[in-house]
Write a protein that holds these residues in place. Structure first.
Motif, short mmCIF file in Angstrom:
data_model
loop_
_atom_site.label_atom_id
_atom_site.label_comp_id
_atom_site.label_asym_id
_atom_site.label_seq_id
_atom_site.Cartn_x
_atom_site.Cartn_y
_atom_site.Cartn_z
N ASN A 101 -66.85 32.74 1.96
CA ASN A 101 -67.96 33.32 2.84
C ASN A 101 -68.82 33.00 3.61
OD1 ASN A 101 -70.31 35.94 3.12
ND2 ASN A 101 -67.61 36.64 2.85
N ALA A 104 -66.71 30.69 6.35
CA ALA A 104 -65.82 31.75 7.78
C ALA A 104 -66.47 31.75 8.35
CB ALA A 104 -65.37 32.61 7.05
N LYS A 105 -68.02 31.90 8.15
CA LYS A 105 -69.41 32.76 8.91
C LYS A 105 -69.62 31.34 9.86
CE LYS A 105 -71.53 35.85 6.82
NZ LYS A 105 -73.24 36.55 5.80
N HIS A 138 -62.90 35.40 6.67
CA HIS A 138 -64.16 36.05 7.22
C HIS A 138 -63.88 38.01 5.68
CE1 HIS A 138 -67.70 38.77 7.94
NE2 HIS A 138 -68.80 37.16 7.38
#
Length: 340
Positions: A101, A104-105, A138
């Motif tokens: 996560n 992905a950011k 995300h």
């Protein structure tokens, strides 16, 4: 790519982005392949598989672009050389989900920047595709974190009741030690940087357990000291305003000491995290009007940059630092010509 019958060469910006993305994705393939090999949670496995699929497709596309442009393809990383898939589990599935996560950011910011500096239509289209895919990664990883109760939200602030304007320099400067409450942006940056450091500490703890080279292990241990120090400072600023701080991820690391990733891969990954920290601290400085907050970030940024230099020296010493594309050295070319 041809445009109106002419071959359009890659710009320096396009080449730089493709080059670093190749290194990032080749390293991600190694890490994600290991995560997938050890995953037990049937809900998290598809997220890892999707992230791995994206990295592999990126490598194929970048290789095709660079080959067509007669540019050498970076050496990068490989499963054969840089990861032992048979090694014991090093991180929990919950850590892996949060790790993906966070990556992905980072990808969302990186690909948006790549689109902004790209000129050629095929490169722009490629990065828009990367951005769309990363938005999906995300969303899916965030949704799963929320459903499992693992997503850590930043603090909420009271609702604004009226519009107000700053009337005194007190808003930006400390007067006799007095400090105004934190702004929403300052809170968010402190919380996010604390959370990223906590994830980084967990990552480096695992790396330090499985590192082979003594200098590399000491480098990771120094990183743990720096990260813990930064966390204490960020937490103290939040606690001054009676705001909660996120917990760490120490419990999500196993006791494995078996060589899992190559020292080269772990050093590259750590160097990437350091670079990101400098960028995030720079953003926090620009969004922190309170003098003590911006001064703190300036000090910490310098500390991180000095730490990065230590890492670069280790990588150079061991022949691990792959040289990025360079502009032509005209003086050297002239000297060579005169020696003929």
């Amino acid at each position: 790519m041809e445009e109106k019958g002419q071959q359009i060469r890659l710009t320096s910006g396009e080449l730089a982005q493709l080059w670093i993305q190749y290194l990032n994705d080749s390293s991600s393939i190694c890490v994600l392949s290991f995560f997938l090999e050890k995953a037990e949670d049937e809900e998290i496995k598809p997220i890892i598989q999707f992230a791995l699929k994206l990295s592999k497709s990126h490598i194929e596309k970048i290789t095709s672009i660079l080959t067509e442009e007669k540019n050498v393809v970076p050496y990068g990383f490989s499963i054969k050389e840089d990861v032992d898939l048979s090694a014991p589990r090093l991180y929990s599935d919950s850590f892996v989900l949060n790790f993906i996560n966070q990556m992905a950011k980072i990808g969302l910011t990186s690909y948006a920047g790549s689109i902004a500096i790209s000129v050629r239509e095929d490169i722009r289209n490629y990065y828009m595709e990367c951005l769309d895919e990363t938005m999906r990664l995300h969303k899916e990883s965030t949704d799963l974190l929320l459903s499992k109760g693992l997503f850590i939200r930043s603090p909420s602030l009271p609702n604004l009741e009226k519009v107000e304007f700053v009337k005194k320099q007190w808003f930006m400067l400390d007067v006799f030690g007095e400090k105004r409450p934190l702004t929403a942006a300052e809170v968010d940056n402190l919380f996010a940087n604390l959370q990223r450091n906590a994830l980084g500490i967990a990552t480096l703890t695992g790396f330090s357990q499985v590192a082979h080279d003594k200098d590399v292990k000491q480098f990771f241990l120094k990183g743990l000291e720096i990260g813990n120090k930064h966390i204490r400072l960020f937490r103290s600023k939040l606690e001054e305003s009676k705001l909660p701080a996120p917990m760490g991820w120490d419990s999500e690391i196993t006791n494995s000491t078996v060589n899992t990733f190559s020292d080269k891969l772990m050093m590259f990954f750590t160097s990437g995290l350091i670079t990101l920290s400098v960028g995030y601290y720079g953003t926090a400085i620009s969004q922190s009007p309170r003098g003590d907050i911006s001064a703190m970030y300036n000090r910490l940024s310098l500390e991180v940059q000095l730490y990065a230099e230590d890492g670069a020296n280790i990588m150079i010493k061991n022949g691990w630092l792959e040289q990025p594309p360079l502009a032509s050295d005209r003086d050297e070319l002239i000297r060579k010509k005169n020696q003929l």
